[in-house]
Design a protein around this motif. Sequence first.
Motif, short mmCIF file in Angstrom:
data_model
loop_
_atom_site.label_atom_id
_atom_site.label_comp_id
_atom_site.label_asym_id
_atom_site.label_seq_id
_atom_site.Cartn_x
_atom_site.Cartn_y
_atom_site.Cartn_z
N LEU A 127 0.81 -1.22 0.00
CA LEU A 127 0.00 0.00 0.00
C LEU A 127 0.85 1.28 0.00
N PRO A 128 1.87 1.39 0.87
CA PRO A 128 2.71 2.60 0.80
C PRO A 128 3.42 2.74 -0.54
N GLY A 129 3.88 1.62 -1.12
CA GLY A 129 4.56 1.69 -2.40
C GLY A 129 3.66 2.10 -3.54
N SER A 130 2.35 1.89 -3.38
CA SER A 130 1.39 2.23 -4.43
C SER A 130 0.69 3.56 -4.18
N PHE A 131 1.00 4.21 -3.08
CA PHE A 131 0.29 5.43 -2.71
C PHE A 131 0.35 6.52 -3.78
N PRO A 132 1.52 6.80 -4.38
CA PRO A 132 1.53 7.84 -5.43
C PRO A 132 0.64 7.49 -6.61
N VAL A 133 0.58 6.22 -6.99
CA VAL A 133 -0.28 5.82 -8.11
C VAL A 133 -1.75 5.97 -7.72
N ILE A 134 -2.09 5.62 -6.49
CA ILE A 134 -3.47 5.77 -6.04
C ILE A 134 -3.89 7.23 -6.09
N ILE A 135 -3.02 8.12 -5.63
CA ILE A 135 -3.34 9.53 -5.63
C ILE A 135 -3.45 10.07 -7.05
N SER A 136 -2.51 9.67 -7.94
CA SER A 136 -2.58 10.16 -9.31
C SER A 136 -3.80 9.62 -10.04
N THR A 137 -4.28 8.45 -9.63
CA THR A 137 -5.50 7.90 -10.23
C THR A 137 -6.71 8.78 -9.95
N LEU A 138 -6.66 9.51 -8.83
CA LEU A 138 -7.74 10.44 -8.53
C LEU A 138 -7.92 11.46 -9.65
N LYS A 139 -6.79 11.97 -10.18
CA LYS A 139 -6.88 12.96 -11.24
C LYS A 139 -7.47 12.36 -12.51
N VAL A 140 -7.11 11.11 -12.80
CA VAL A 140 -7.70 10.44 -13.96
C VAL A 140 -9.20 10.27 -13.77
N ASN A 141 -9.59 9.94 -12.56
CA ASN A 141 -11.01 9.68 -12.28
C ASN A 141 -11.86 10.94 -12.34
N VAL A 142 -11.25 12.11 -12.19
CA VAL A 142 -12.03 13.35 -12.33
C VAL A 142 -12.63 13.43 -13.73
N GLY A 143 -11.78 13.25 -14.74
CA GLY A 143 -12.27 13.29 -16.11
C GLY A 143 -13.23 12.16 -16.43
N LEU A 144 -12.92 10.95 -15.94
CA LEU A 144 -13.79 9.81 -16.20
C LEU A 144 -15.16 9.98 -15.55
N VAL A 199 -19.50 25.91 -18.76
CA VAL A 199 -19.72 25.66 -17.33
C VAL A 199 -19.09 24.33 -16.92
N ILE A 200 -19.28 23.30 -17.74
CA ILE A 200 -18.68 22.00 -17.45
C ILE A 200 -17.16 22.12 -17.37
N ALA A 201 -16.56 22.82 -18.34
CA ALA A 201 -15.11 22.99 -18.35
C ALA A 201 -14.62 23.73 -17.11
N ALA A 202 -15.36 24.77 -16.70
CA ALA A 202 -14.95 25.56 -15.53
C ALA A 202 -15.04 24.74 -14.24
N VAL A 203 -16.17 24.05 -14.05
CA VAL A 203 -16.35 23.27 -12.82
C VAL A 203 -15.39 22.09 -12.79
N ALA A 204 -15.19 21.43 -13.94
CA ALA A 204 -14.27 20.30 -14.00
C ALA A 204 -12.84 20.76 -13.70
N THR A 205 -12.47 21.95 -14.18
CA THR A 205 -11.14 22.48 -13.90
C THR A 205 -10.95 22.74 -12.41
N VAL A 206 -11.96 23.32 -11.77
CA VAL A 206 -11.88 23.56 -10.32
C VAL A 206 -11.73 22.24 -9.58
N MET A 207 -12.52 21.26 -9.96
CA MET A 207 -12.46 19.96 -9.31
C MET A 207 -11.09 19.31 -9.50
N TYR A 208 -10.55 19.42 -10.71
CA TYR A 208 -9.23 18.86 -11.00
C TYR A 208 -8.15 19.55 -10.17
#
Length: 285
Positions: A203-220, A259-268
């Motif tokens: 889990l600690p070794g995968s933590f950076p990947v888990i966090i970066s996956t959050l950014k991918v999931n924003v768009g998805l 509006v979608i672009a603006a809100v999605a950018t804030v969320m990202y």
Amino acid sequence: MEAEQELAAVSGIQEDRRDWMNELHVRFKARKRLITAAVITTQVVLLLLFVSLWEAAGRNKWIDPLLFSYPSKMFNQLWKTMADGSLWPHIVITVSETVVGFVLGTLLGTAIAAALWWFPFLSRVFDPYLVVLNSMPKVALGPIFIVGLGPGFMSIVAITLSVTVIITTLNIYNRFREIDSGYIKVVRLFGASRSQLFRFVILPGSFPVIISTLKVNVGLAWIGVIVGEFLVANLGLGYLIIYGFQVFNFTLVLSSLVVIAAVATVMYQLVAALERRLTAGWRER
């Protein structure tokens, strides 16, 4: 006396080195600030040029203003709908669906990845199914969710989860498997259990990947929500896009996209800030 002089000379050299290093650090920070300012300025200039060219093209009919509209017309559309309060319910419902799909998708995907790592038999059983689900067009599942869960919030969240969960599972599970085997062997030599191995190594070794996956999931998550609203919603930004298309009001369509672009950018940016906070100093460890 000579020892004191040597000590003073060494101390003077150390102070000179410290002053030199401080000067280098100040120069580096100044250069970094200058580059950041140049990047932001260039971005703003490019955006202003694009908006100005679009405005001029629409007003002078270089493009069809009925189809492509232009910025001032879109701004008037947004101002009118915000002032009369008709836009806010659409924003609230879409953002709510996106946040729920984003959070649940990340949590479920991480939990499934952990289960697959914990039970190798399950991994071998479900591996082909994950590949098939990942390659399947998620829009095709929309009617099934709508019939099963009803037209509304739950079916849209389900469509969003179908987009986010599989990608999250595959990304994180692959990272679990790529942890350096040397670390795993060392921990096992010290008698660590499987749960300890997971908590202190995997889990600690995968933590950076888990966090970066959050950014991918924003768009998805946004993709899943908008697709779901296209199919079934009578409220939301996706619904506004479909409605604007049906009544041939492309100013409404484009303003909804803004509006979608603006809100999605804030969320990202919020997720990116969370990533920087949680991974601060990670590379130095």
